[in-house]
Design a protein around this motif. Structure first.
Motif, PDB file in Angstrom:
ATOM      1  N   PHE A 276       2.763   1.638  -3.435  1.00 39.86           N
ATOM      2  CA  PHE A 276       1.909   2.123  -4.516  1.00 39.86           C
ATOM      3  C   PHE A 276       1.534   3.593  -4.305  1.00 39.86           C
ATOM      4  O   PHE A 276       1.519   4.381  -5.264  1.00 39.86           O
ATOM      5  N   GLN A 277       1.242   3.969  -3.065  1.00 39.95           N
ATOM      6  CA  GLN A 277       0.860   5.356  -2.798  1.00 39.95           C
ATOM      7  C   GLN A 277       2.034   6.311  -3.045  1.00 39.95           C
ATOM      8  O   GLN A 277       1.865   7.364  -3.688  1.00 39.95           O
TER       9      GLN A 277
ATOM     10  N   THR B 219      -1.674   3.387 -10.256  1.00 35.12           N
ATOM     11  CA  THR B 219      -2.941   3.796  -9.625  1.00 35.12           C
ATOM     12  C   THR B 219      -4.025   2.749  -9.844  1.00 35.12           C
ATOM     13  O   THR B 219      -4.797   2.438  -8.926  1.00 35.12           O
TER      14      THR B 219
ATOM     15  N   TYR C 147       0.832  -1.207   0.000  1.00 39.45           N
ATOM     16  CA  TYR C 147       0.000   0.000   0.000  1.00 39.45           C
ATOM     17  C   TYR C 147       0.867   1.258   0.000  1.00 39.45           C
ATOM     18  O   TYR C 147       0.631   2.182  -0.791  1.00 39.45           O
TER      19      TYR C 147
ATOM     20  N   SER D  50      -3.302  -0.235  -7.546  1.00 39.43           N
ATOM     21  CA  SER D  50      -3.570   0.058  -6.128  1.00 39.43           C
ATOM     22  C   SER D  50      -5.063   0.123  -5.820  1.00 39.43           C
ATOM     23  O   SER D  50      -5.485  -0.199  -4.704  1.00 39.43           O
TER      24      SER D  50
END
Length: 272
Positions: A137-138, A179, A134, A182
């Motif tokens: 990806f962010q 994006t 997480y 995710s």
């Protein structure tokens, strides 16, 4: 008796920690050696040096695999010993001096604790992996999206390298892919759910080990061994039911979250 138990547990934990530290040191040295030898091998000019470098990389890779396998076996053994020590608290809480019945009860409790500990370890892995992915990806989305306006300016500049002119197209495409990935997987939901499961299972395990609730309290029946044994078996049964209910609830929530994510993704695709 209690001091002997504490000294035995502390000595076993200390020796296990020392062994784990040695394995981690060996693994770190081997990894450093792999990178150093790889750099030396790829910069080698003659075939003989290249051959020796490849053989060395294979040997270090095998050593790394064997060291990791030995470390995993040590961790597994350490966990089994810890579960056994937790189960043996029964003997110290009841003041029992041993015997076949006590050994059988300790074995039953140890198996129940091991089962819950395996679930806890699995949920910890899910929590760690979901959290790491997480964040990756962010952060990747933020970085790539921030670089896109800067790269657009390259169209205004005379650049002699043709590949650089493709960067304003490549980076937004990568950002869109990251994006999409995710949002396609409920990483944050899995992370929170796994963390909740770990906390609930650990709390339930501590209640079972210490017998602090009515369902798990058995050491106050020391005057009646038969009634005490029956109460221990009932506490194991209640503990297994509670553990399975927590696990089943998390599985159902995870399945529901995945279905909602797939439904949202389908609606997004249809709208687009």
């Amino acid at each position: 008796m209690t001091s002997d138990f504490e000294s035995t547990a502390s000595s076993s934990q200390s020796s296990s920690s020392n062994s784990q530290f040695v394995f981690y040191i060996v693994e770190s040295l081997v990894v450093i050696g792999v990178f150093a030898l790889a750099a030396f091998t790829f910069t080698a000019e003659d075939s003989k040096t290249l051959t020796y470098g490849v053989v060395g990389l294979v040997a270090l890779s095998i050593l790394l695999i064997l060291n990791r396998k030995s470390l995993n076996n040590l961790n597994q053994t350490t966990k089994q010993l810890e579960n056994q020590k937790k189960a043996e608290l029964y003997s110290y809480l009841t003041g029992s001096n041993g015997g076949d019945e006590v050994a059988a009860i300790n074995l039953i409790r140890s198996r129940a604790i091991q089962y819950s500990q395996e679930l806890i370890d699995d949920y910890k892995k899910i929590r760690q992996n979901s959290r790491n992915f997480y964040y990756i990806f962010q952060i990747s989305t933020i970085v790539l999206s921030s670089l896109t306006p800067i790269l657009v300016l390259l169209d205004k500049v005379e650049v002699s390298i043709p590949a650089i002119k493709w960067l304003p197209v490549i980076f937004p495409a990568i950002a869109a892919i990251v994006t999409s990935i995710s949002t396609s997987f409920p990483l944050q939901e899995n992370w929170v759910a796994a963390n909740t499961a770990v906390e609930l299972l650990e709390a339930e395990q501590e209640k079972f080990i210490l017998g602090v609730t009515a369902d798990y309290r058995f050491y106050d029946l020391a005057d009646d061994p038969n009634q005490q044994k029956q109460k221990v078996l009932q506490s194991v049964e209640s503990f297994m039911l509670q553990v399975n209910q927590i696990h089943l609830k998390q599985v159902q929530q995870s399945s529901k979250s995945e279905k909602n994510t797939e439904s949202n993704q389908t609606n997004t695709d249809s709208n687009s």
